[in-house]
Write a protein that holds these residues in place. Structure first.
Motif, PDB file in Angstrom:
ATOM      1  N   GLY A 351      21.044  16.767  12.197  1.00 17.71           N
ATOM      2  CA  GLY A 351      20.728  16.180  13.490  1.00 17.71           C
ATOM      3  C   GLY A 351      19.290  16.429  13.888  1.00 17.71           C
ATOM      4  N   ALA A 352      18.938  15.986  15.089  1.00 14.24           N
ATOM      5  CA  ALA A 352      17.553  16.051  15.538  1.00 14.24           C
ATOM      6  C   ALA A 352      17.480  16.416  17.010  1.00 14.24           C
ATOM      7  N   ALA A 353      16.395  17.122  17.370  1.00 14.78           N
ATOM      8  CA  ALA A 353      16.070  17.426  18.759  1.00 14.78           C
ATOM      9  C   ALA A 353      14.735  16.773  19.071  1.00 14.78           C
ATOM     10  N   ARG A 354      14.663  16.012  20.160  1.00 17.37           N
ATOM     11  CA  ARG A 354      13.455  15.263  20.505  1.00 17.37           C
ATOM     12  C   ARG A 354      13.036  15.551  21.939  1.00 17.37           C
ATOM     13  N   VAL A 355      11.719  15.618  22.157  1.00 20.12           N
ATOM     14  CA  VAL A 355      11.132  15.742  23.485  1.00 20.12           C
ATOM     15  C   VAL A 355      10.235  14.531  23.698  1.00 20.12           C
ATOM     16  N   ASP A 356      10.535  13.745  24.713  1.00 17.07           N
ATOM     17  CA  ASP A 356       9.807  12.489  24.954  1.00 17.07           C
ATOM     18  C   ASP A 356       9.738  11.634  23.700  1.00 17.07           C
ATOM     19  N   GLY A 357      10.822  11.615  22.941  1.00 18.11           N
ATOM     20  CA  GLY A 357      10.925  10.785  21.751  1.00 18.11           C
ATOM     21  C   GLY A 357      10.338  11.390  20.493  1.00 18.11           C
ATOM     22  N   ALA A 358       9.635  12.533  20.610  1.00 15.50           N
ATOM     23  CA  ALA A 358       9.011  13.171  19.451  1.00 15.50           C
ATOM     24  C   ALA A 358       9.937  14.244  18.896  1.00 15.50           C
ATOM     25  N   SER A 359      10.174  14.217  17.590  1.00 12.36           N
ATOM     26  CA  SER A 359      11.085  15.160  16.956  1.00 12.36           C
ATOM     27  C   SER A 359      10.400  16.501  16.715  1.00 12.36           C
ATOM     28  N   TRP A 360      11.104  17.606  17.040  1.00 15.36           N
ATOM     29  CA  TRP A 360      10.568  18.929  16.737  1.00 15.36           C
ATOM     30  C   TRP A 360      10.327  19.090  15.237  1.00 15.36           C
ATOM     31  N   ALA A 361      11.260  18.590  14.435  1.00 19.75           N
ATOM     32  CA  ALA A 361      11.175  18.797  12.988  1.00 19.75           C
ATOM     33  C   ALA A 361       9.951  18.113  12.382  1.00 19.75           C
TER      34      ALA A 361
END
Length: 523
Positions: A351-361
């Motif tokens: 899965g993925a975590a995003r802030v303002d559409g930008a992925s942490w990974a």
């Protein structure tokens, strides 16, 4: 509940506690006694002297505290107060853990992060009964199970930093009661627990009282008082202002402060309504998030496992501008793990975590630093997150430095942040460890606001606070959201708090998935 016994297990008369830096006494001429077979509840605001009173009974006051009393009796003795310091310390060491015990409030600070839970829990048996490791193992597991810890045997090799706040609290209860002390001071023992485990801990304390022990329950949880207490003492500004049975004190309170304490509960208070001094007034309206807006924070199909234990399974959520999403679930269910993923501190297995559409990974180091400026954490235990010995002003100035504020502007900005969260400037000069629980929480919120984040991640931000201080902090968060438009992901095990604060509510289901729950609309 049992009839009050004539055998007094703990008593103190005319207790007064002072600190060199304070003009008035922190505890002022307080007298109380706890008999065999009863639970005595001590309630009041943060800073009212509840914890100091309980610790004075066990001779565990802070080093700078100066205490006096006309009489003190503990576990059948008058206490070793008149002995030489070395002999007194040895005498108290024999009493604490065997005849009397403390369940402290600060679970993270009370447990040694370098020691296994097996050793932490079994210390009283090792020190007072000379039990070997093999002999202690069975009683340790039984004590952990009695305290409500699931998979107790598997927890033995773990250390405190591997446990949730609620599990740490239960380890403290197990370690305090494993040697069957006759007198127990339980200082906020249900602070970090969900309703089911709270009831289990209270039932265990009540059972010990029914078996002949005496319990002094220091708490801000009025539900706990109603459930288990035989007598209630209400403290304010270091004095006992009201006492009686739970029915008398909570059902027909005589003092105005006791009535204020009862009125401060968030239960049945509509979303957006102020808790203190409320007369139907609502907080300022906050613009509702539109369904098509890009989420400030998004978790998509996130899964996390530690060894063979799945903590999160395909968990998804989205928080949009100006809204508060509540996340509720029992302690140990994965709520804090989810926050660590959201903050970019833990990479999910899938899965993925995003802030303002930008992925942490996918973010590079410079991009990650920029993303970190958009969200801020208010932790469950603020004191553990502050630099040891640092003053409130130093903590805020350091946060402003990290946010890129010029050196010459930091002091003024720090004072402005303190004023915004209702923290007096005089408190900023004191070490954070000397502040009350409510003041520490306000300082943690001010620190989080230093970077002007778009979203606040709040991890049990009011679980350790009494009702009136909790109400002030919740009202403050509503004000911050109204004035700044800050979104919030609010994590709590307290459903009444979540219902009051949230526009939408998600529940951590067994197995680590997220499910929707009925939320309360803003009105």
């Amino acid at each position: 509940m049992t009839a009050r016994s004539t055998e007094i297990l703990a008593a103190i008369t005319d207790l007064t506690v002072r600190f060199p830096s304070q003009d008035r006494a922190s505890v002022d001429c307080v007298s109380l006694e706890v008999g065999s077979g009863e639970v005595v509840a001590l309630v009041g605001e943060s800073g009212s002297g509840k914890t100091l009173t309980g610790r004075a009974l066990l001779d565990l006051l802070p080093p700078l505290a100066r205490a006096s009393w006309s009489a003190r009796r503990i576990a059948g003795t008058t206490g070793p107060a008149t002995a030489a310091p070395e002999r007194a310390a040895n005498a108290w060491a024999r009493i604490r853990g065997s005849a009397a015990a403390l369940v402290p409030q600060d679970a993270l600070g009370a447990l040694d992060p370098l020691r296994r839970i097996e050793y932490e829990t079994g210390d009283a048996l090792r020190l007072h009964r000379g039990s070997g490791r093999a002999e202690r193992r069975g009683p340790v597991i039984d004590a952990l199970v009695s305290a409500g810890i699931p998979d107790a045997e598997e927890r033995l090799p773990q250390r405190s930093d591997e446990l949730s706040g609620g599990l740490r609290q239960r380890v403290l209860l197990a370690s305090a009661t494993i040697a069957d002390p006759r007198f127990i001071v339980a200082d906020e023992p249900t602070t970090a627990l969900d309703a089911a485990y709270r009831d289990r801990v209270l039932t265990a304390l009540r059972a010990r009282a029914d078996a002949g022990a005496g319990v002094l329950l220091v708490t801000h949880d009025l539900g706990s008082v109603r459930a288990v207490a035989d007598r209630v003492l209400v403290m304010r500004d270091g004095r006992v202002i009201e006492s009686g049975t739970p029915e008398e004190v909570l059902g027909s309170p005589r003092h105005a402060f006791t009535r204020e304490l009862l009125d401060a509960s968030p239960e049945r208070a509509p979303r957006g309504t102020r808790l203190l001094g409320r007369n139907g007034d609502a907080s300022s309206e906050i613009r509702a998030a539109g369904p098509d807006e890009t989420p400030i924070l998004e978790l998509a199909e996130v899964s996390v496992a530690f060894g063979r234990r799945t903590v999160l399974h395909r968990a998804s959520l989205a928080v949009r501008d100006g809204e508060t999403v509540g996340l509720v679930g029992p302690s140990g269910s994965g709520k804090t793990t989810l926050l660590r993923v959201a903050l970019g501190l833990l990479r999910p297995d899938t899965g993925a975590a995003r802030v303002d559409g930008a992925s942490w990974a996918a973010a590079r180091p410079r991009e990650r630093r920029a993303l970190h400026q958009r969200l801020a954490l208010v932790p469950q235990d603020p004191l553990a997150s502050f630099p040891r010995g640092a003053s409130g002003l130093a903590i805020l100035r350091d946060a402003l430095r990290a946010a890129g504020v010029e050196r010459g502007l930091r002091r003024g900005r720090a004072l402005g942040l303190a004023d915004e969260v209702g923290l007096p400037a005089s408190a900023l000069a004191r070490p954070a460890a000397d502040l009350s629980g409510g003041q520490r929480q306000r300082l943690a919120i001010a620190r989080a606001l230093a970077r002007s984040p778009r979203i606040l991640l709040l991890d049990e931000p009011v679980s350790a606070l009494d009702l009136t201080v909790q109400a002030r902090v919740l009202d403050l968060l509503d004000d911050v959201q109204a004035e700044r438009g800050t979104a919030m992901l609010f994590v709590s095990h307290d459903r009444a708090v979540i219902d009051h604060m949230s526009d939408r509510i998600l529940h951590v289901e067994p197995g680590g998935s997220l499910g929707g729950a009925a939320g309360s609309a803003r009105r």
